[in-house]
Each structure stands twice: as C-alpha cells, then as structure tokens.
Design an enzyme around this catalytic site. Structure first.
Site, PDB file in Angstrom:
ATOM      1  N   ARG A  99       0.840  -1.207   0.000  1.00  0.00           N
ATOM      2  CA  ARG A  99       0.000   0.000   0.000  1.00  0.00           C
ATOM      3  C   ARG A  99       0.867   1.245   0.000  1.00  0.00           C
ATOM      4  O   ARG A  99       0.664   2.159  -0.808  1.00  0.00           O
ATOM      5  CB  ARG A  99      -0.931  -0.025   1.219  1.00  0.00           C
ATOM      6  CG  ARG A  99      -1.740   1.268   1.377  1.00  0.00           C
ATOM      7  CD  ARG A  99      -2.816   1.163   2.436  1.00  0.00           C
ATOM      8  NE  ARG A  99      -2.331   0.822   3.774  1.00  0.00           N
ATOM      9  CZ  ARG A  99      -3.118   0.718   4.847  1.00  0.00           C
ATOM     10  NH1 ARG A  99      -4.426   0.902   4.722  1.00  0.00           N
ATOM     11  NH2 ARG A  99      -2.608   0.400   6.020  1.00  0.00           N
ATOM     12  N   GLU A 128     -12.751  -4.570  16.394  1.00  0.00           N
ATOM     13  CA  GLU A 128     -12.453  -3.295  15.739  1.00  0.00           C
ATOM     14  C   GLU A 128     -13.783  -2.690  15.301  1.00  0.00           C
ATOM     15  O   GLU A 128     -14.663  -3.405  14.821  1.00  0.00           O
ATOM     16  CB  GLU A 128     -11.526  -3.528  14.538  1.00  0.00           C
ATOM     17  CG  GLU A 128     -11.124  -2.243  13.827  1.00  0.00           C
ATOM     18  CD  GLU A 128     -10.037  -2.475  12.764  1.00  0.00           C
ATOM     19  OE1 GLU A 128      -8.977  -3.054  13.112  1.00  0.00           O
ATOM     20  OE2 GLU A 128     -10.257  -2.100  11.608  1.00  0.00           O
TER      21      GLU A 128
HETATM   22  C1  3EB Z   1      -4.933   0.287  14.349  1.00  0.00           C
HETATM   23  O1  3EB Z   1      -5.428   1.274  14.882  1.00  0.00           O
HETATM   24  C2  3EB Z   1      -5.847  -0.889  14.145  1.00  0.00           C
HETATM   25  O2  3EB Z   1      -4.193  -0.596   7.998  1.00  0.00           O
HETATM   26  O3  3EB Z   1      -5.820   0.489   7.053  1.00  0.00           O
HETATM   27  C3  3EB Z   1      -7.307   0.230  11.788  1.00  0.00           C
HETATM   28  C4  3EB Z   1      -7.731   0.984  10.686  1.00  0.00           C
HETATM   29  C5  3EB Z   1      -6.232  -0.614  11.652  1.00  0.00           C
HETATM   30  C6  3EB Z   1      -7.080   0.878   9.461  1.00  0.00           C
HETATM   31  C7  3EB Z   1      -5.291  -0.045   8.031  1.00  0.00           C
HETATM   32  C8  3EB Z   1      -5.580  -0.706  10.408  1.00  0.00           C
HETATM   33  C9  3EB Z   1      -6.003   0.033   9.328  1.00  0.00           C
HETATM   34  O4  3EB Z   1      -3.748   0.243  14.001  1.00  0.00           O
HETATM   35  C10 3EB Z   1      -5.765  -1.456  12.790  1.00  0.00           C
END
Ligand code: 3EB
Length: 357
Positions: free
Chosen positions: A156, A329
C-alpha cells in the site's frame, strides 16, 4: 431534506433485498458480507461480495451507498466503479499470484491494486479518497518471514509513494480486516472535495507507528472530514483497543470494546473541535463492528449498547483484526443520511430504524 435527496446516503439491507435496487437509480455501489460470499448478479453495479461470517442466524447483509446525482458506471483494469459529479465509488477483487520478483504475493497484489485505483482517480479527476475498505484472507498469518498485514502495508505505501501521494498527515481513512476467503478486495469512496484528516489525541497516528509493528507504518488517518452538499460528514477508520501505539486489555473483549468506543468518542470530539458547526454525535453514527471470535458477539453488542445507549445502525461481522491480540475493531460514519431498514440495532434484534437525517 429527505434521505433520498441527500447527496450521500448509506443503506443497510439484507442481500435478499438487493435485487430491488437493480431498477432503481442512485446507487453508487457497496459491499455485501456473508459466508460463503453471496453471488451478486447485478454486475453492472460496483458491489463487492466479501466472504465474512455474520452472527449465527443472521442473513447476508449489504451496505449500499446512494447518491441522487446522475451516475455512470465504468471499468478501469480490475476496478468496477460508478461516479457522479462529486462522488465516485469503486471496488476490485484480485487473486494473489506470485510476482516475478522477490516480493510476497500479497505485497505485490496490494501495490498493483492501489496503483490501479490511483490511476483511475487521476484519470477521472477525483483526487481525494474519503474511505478505503481492505479485506484479505489470513491477515495474521506469516509468510516470507513477515505477517501478511505487514506485507500489505508495504505494498500500500509503495503505491502511495509511486503516485506522489503523502504517506503522513494527508492520508485517507481506512480499515483492514481478515476475510474468510477470496483474494484481496478493496472498496473505496472518493470525492471531488477537500478532505481533512482527523487524528485521535489518545493514539499515536498510525502513520507514525514505530517499526515494531512492521517495516512500514500503515498509511491511514483516524478519520476523514468532508463537506458535501452542504453537510459535514465524518468517516471514522477501523478503531481498536490501542492507546498510544500499544494494544490494551489483551484477552478481555469487553474492555477492548469500551476502549474502541472511547477512541471513537475522542475522534468525534476532535472532529467537532475542527468543525464546530458539524455537531457529530456517537448516537448518530452508523457502525460496522468486526469481532474476531464469534462467541464474543454478544459481549461486544452488550458493551456497545451500554456505551452508546441509543438505537443506532450497526452491522456485526466475524473477522480477524490486524494485530493478533486485538479482539474487536469498530468503524463508523456519519453526517450522510443513514437508512438502516434492518435489524442490527442495539437492544433488539429486528427493529426498523427511521432514516437518520
Ligand atoms: C490500528 O489502529 C488498528 O491498515 O488500514 C485500523 C484501521 C487498523 C485501518 C489499516 C488498520 C487500518 O492500528 C488497525
């Protein structure tokens, strides 16, 4: 303004009612969740069929984004998209295939997917992404000496860099979850509008995470704030039980759920500080809740009910979260119209919720 006239409306409906959308104008696109993935015939619309389990006994469910603008559909490489004057929704599914270099297949396919998305957005004149949704199987499995979520983060970020896009501060809201099967699936909502990133004062920005979480920090903002059609809208990224950069409450799904909601409350407060007139509220958002273990669904639902204390639209899904110790989440959005004609309401299992204006 009636919901049908709002510039952007989220509808949550059972997959069995999808066909009634076919003859209806105003559908930008969306995603459907079930295990196994629901076969979608309306191939004309960019609808992603994601292989993800629901709570026991629940029907396949779809999230569909609507806009009253005149819309046209198109394809760009693997991407199916639909766009109007100010909004574009797109999605793609790509199988993993070993690249002809040393990169892990997930890293390579992620980079290719994001490059295709950025090419499309540049060609169509859509510079800002409101939200990415990323789904791929075995998110916590190791291969090539690295967890697959970390491989995804490399691919990404490389695509952001290749397209001259910033990888800190001005980055889009997102989520990344483990699906049960299928390839890499990405959906995105873009706009011809200025999006402002919102960070969470309780959390280190993900794009500044230290290298203990992987060689490249994840490229996403805690939320995106945009004004469209005279309305302020907020797209809150997947939010977990992380404070600073550390996972809290290992093994305690109830405490993790409360921490997620404290984090979302902090993001909402920060968005309101940046745009005081917006008046975002926790009890006026639409939620999507990813729970690692299906046996924890009831606990997560109970904690959310207690915390939010109002009927809100919430879709519950069973999915792996991007750190092995995270059990839940939560993502959310608001400010657009919300039409949750189905179930998934706290406290009760099948109540009709009036469209939220
Ligand atoms: C975190 O806060 C939890 O890699 O796009 C949350 C939202 C998380 C988006 C991403 C990962 C992503 O790190 C994981």
């Amino acid at each position: 303004m009636r919901p049908s006239e709002a510039i952007l409306r989220l509808e949550v409906l059972p997959a069995s009612r999808l066909s009634r959308l076919a003859g209806q104008g105003g559908v930008l696109g969306g995603a459907c969740f079930s295990h196994p993935a629901h076969p979608l015939d309306g191939a004309e619309l960019p609808l992603l069929a994601v292989d993800m389990s629901l709570p026991a006994g629940e029907e396949a469910i779809c999230e569909v984004w609507h806009s009253p603008e005149p819309l046209e559909s198109g394809r760009h490489g693997p991407i199916r998209y639909r766009q109007g004057e100010t909004l574009l929704f797109g999605c793609l599914s790509l199988d993993e295939a070993a690249p002809d270099d040393a990169r892990a297949s997930l890293q390579a396919v992620t980079e290719a997917a994001y490059e295709a998305i950025f090419e499309l957005l540049e060609a169509r004149g859509y510079q800002t992404v409101l939200r990415f949704w990323n789904y791929f199987p075995a998110i916590n499995r190791e291969s090539h000496g690295m967890e697959r979520y970390r491989q995804f983060n490399i691919g990404r970020q490389d695509a952001f860099l290749a397209h001259g896009r910033p990888i800190i501060d001005k980055v889009p809201a997102a989520c990344a979850l483990g699906s049960t099967g299928g390839g890499l699936q990405i959906a995105f909502l873009a706009a011809r509008a200025n999006v402002v990133g919102v960070e969470n004062p309780r959390q280190l920005s993900a794009y500044h995470y230290p290298s203990q979480y992987g060689p490249r920090s994840p490229t996403f903002a805690r939320a995106g704030l945009v004004r469209l059609g005279g309305r302020d809208m907020l797209f809150v990224s997947g939010t977990a039980s992380i404070v600073g950069h550390r996972t809290l409450h290992r093994g305690d799904v109830a405490a993790q759920t409360r921490e997620c909601l404290h984090n979302i409350a902090a993001i909402v407060a920060e968005a309101n500080r940046q745009t005081p007139a917006a008046g975002f509220r926790l009890d006026a958002l639409a939620y999507k809740v990813y729970v690692r273990h299906s046996e924890d669904m009831a606990t997560v639902r109970r904690e959310m009910t207690q915390f939010i204390d109002a009927p809100v639209s919430a879709v519950f899904l069973q999915a792996d979260v991007c750190r092995a110790e995270l059990l839940v989440e939560v993502e959310a959005s608001g400010g657009h119209a919300i039409d949750s004609g189905i179930a998934r309401v706290f406290g009760e299992s099948s109540t009709r919720v009036e469209a939220v204006e």
